[in-house]
Design a protein around this motif. Structure first.
Motif, mmCIF file in Angstrom:
data_model
loop_
_atom_site.group_PDB
_atom_site.id
_atom_site.type_symbol
_atom_site.label_atom_id
_atom_site.label_comp_id
_atom_site.label_asym_id
_atom_site.label_seq_id
_atom_site.Cartn_x
_atom_site.Cartn_y
_atom_site.Cartn_z
ATOM 1 N N ASN A 144 81.583 68.276 38.180
ATOM 2 C CA ASN A 144 82.186 67.280 36.911
ATOM 3 C C ASN A 144 83.916 67.080 36.816
ATOM 4 O O ASN A 144 84.070 68.156 37.829
ATOM 5 C CB ASN A 144 82.075 68.261 35.905
ATOM 6 N N TYR A 151 81.633 65.857 27.128
ATOM 7 C CA TYR A 151 79.510 66.237 27.763
ATOM 8 C C TYR A 151 79.019 67.174 26.225
ATOM 9 O O TYR A 151 77.816 66.782 25.760
ATOM 10 C CB TYR A 151 79.738 67.107 28.296
ATOM 11 N N GLY A 156 79.479 62.349 24.125
ATOM 12 C CA GLY A 156 80.202 62.093 25.118
ATOM 13 C C GLY A 156 79.620 62.690 26.685
ATOM 14 O O GLY A 156 79.283 62.132 27.200
ATOM 15 N N ALA A 157 78.024 63.199 26.202
ATOM 16 C CA ALA A 157 77.283 63.628 27.370
ATOM 17 C C ALA A 157 76.922 61.103 28.148
ATOM 18 O O ALA A 157 75.923 61.101 28.902
ATOM 19 C CB ALA A 157 76.332 63.756 26.966
ATOM 20 N N TYR A 158 77.244 60.464 27.352
ATOM 21 C CA TYR A 158 76.085 59.285 27.406
ATOM 22 C C TYR A 158 77.561 58.056 28.034
ATOM 23 O O TYR A 158 77.029 57.259 28.837
ATOM 24 C CB TYR A 158 75.440 58.675 26.077
ATOM 25 N N ALA A 160 80.951 59.159 28.709
ATOM 26 C CA ALA A 160 82.473 60.009 29.085
ATOM 27 C C ALA A 160 82.146 60.407 30.693
ATOM 28 O O ALA A 160 81.033 60.689 31.569
ATOM 29 C CB ALA A 160 82.818 61.959 28.551
ATOM 30 N N PRO A 161 83.506 59.912 31.503
ATOM 31 C CA PRO A 161 83.165 59.964 32.838
ATOM 32 C C PRO A 161 83.004 60.632 33.853
ATOM 33 O O PRO A 161 84.004 60.551 34.320
ATOM 34 C CB PRO A 161 84.210 58.712 33.427
ATOM 35 N N SER A 198 78.426 59.196 33.138
ATOM 36 C CA SER A 198 78.311 60.031 32.667
ATOM 37 C C SER A 198 77.457 60.564 33.376
ATOM 38 O O SER A 198 76.968 59.880 33.765
ATOM 39 C CB SER A 198 77.975 59.650 31.625
#
Length: 242
Positions: A144, A151, A156-158, A160-161, A198
């Motif tokens: 990460n 996340y 965000g889980a999908y 956020a990079p 993500s």
């Protein structure tokens, strides 16, 4: 409610399970490929010297398959048809310059990568003058980055990079004559790739395939560059070789 708990548990595992980069365990990778700790100098004399074999020659390519479970530090490399075809395309310039008559894949599920004599015999049965034994191993370093703090939100889980997947593929190419004990120094190349995205969408297999593509390209270029010189040192077959 149960589905919500499952989603949050998945997010927690994604955040904590790959928090920082672990790097690649090259020692284990070298052990799988049976590489010596110190590389063989390129200037080392070849195994045999003699009158050059007349060109063009036929090249059989054997891809080694390893049967061991994936581990965090090392993974087996698969050789689907697209990878085999890519290497043959990389070797095509040797046919354009009439160093190779043709190059083809040796398919024999009974052979192991360390059975050099058996691979050479299989090459002889198919009319090859030289065989190229291709082996490989891969590793994935998934971790990460600073965006992973997003996340805990489902969006965000999908989006956020916050996850990075670094991959390394090491490939060796070992060239042996079929009708003599001649062989060239083993060639070792690497291919790397990196995906950032993500946690849900980053797929290690995609990064691995890209790294393998780069490694195959590097091996093909190495063989194309050095094969003409090697072939000048390859002794002709004896009177009873064919």
């Amino acid at each position: 409610m149960q589905e919500s708990k499952t989603v949050w548990l998945l997010i927690f595992l994604l955040v904590t399970g790959c928090a920082s980069s672990q790097g690649f365990d090259r020692t284990v990778m070298n052990e799988v490929l049976q590489l010596e700790p110190a590389p063989i100098p390129e200037s080392q004399p070849l195994a045999s010297q003699g009158v050059p074999l007349s060109t063009p020659v036929r090249l059989g390519v054997f891809f080694v398959h390893h049967n061991f479970p994936h581990r965090q530090s090392v993974r087996a490399v698969e050789w689907p048809a697209r990878d085999r075809d890519q290497l043959l395309r990389e070797l095509a310039p040797l046919q354009d310059t009439h160093v190779l008559q043709d190059a083809f894949v040796l398919m024999d599920a009974t052979l192991r990568g360390d059975d050099i004599r058996g691979i050479r015999q299989a090459g002889a049965r198919h009319g090859a003058d030289v065989v190229l034994i291709v082996d490989g191993v891969a590793a994935v370093d998934r971790y990460n980055n600073r965006f992973a703090w997003l996340y805990p939100t489902v969006i965000g889980a999908y989006l956020a990079p916050g996850t990075e997947s670094d991959t390394l593929v090491m490939i060796t190419g070992d060239v042996w004559a079929v009708h003599s004990e001649w062989h060239a120094p083993m060639q070792t190349v690497e291919g790397t790739s990196k995906l950032v995205g993500s946690a849900v969408l980053v797929e290690d297999i995609v990064a691995l395939q890209e790294a393998k593509r780069h490694a195959i390209q590097a091996l093909g270029q190495r063989i194309v560059d050095r094969f003409p010189q090697w072939i000048q040192e390859l002794p002709p077959p004896g009177p009873h070789s064919r």
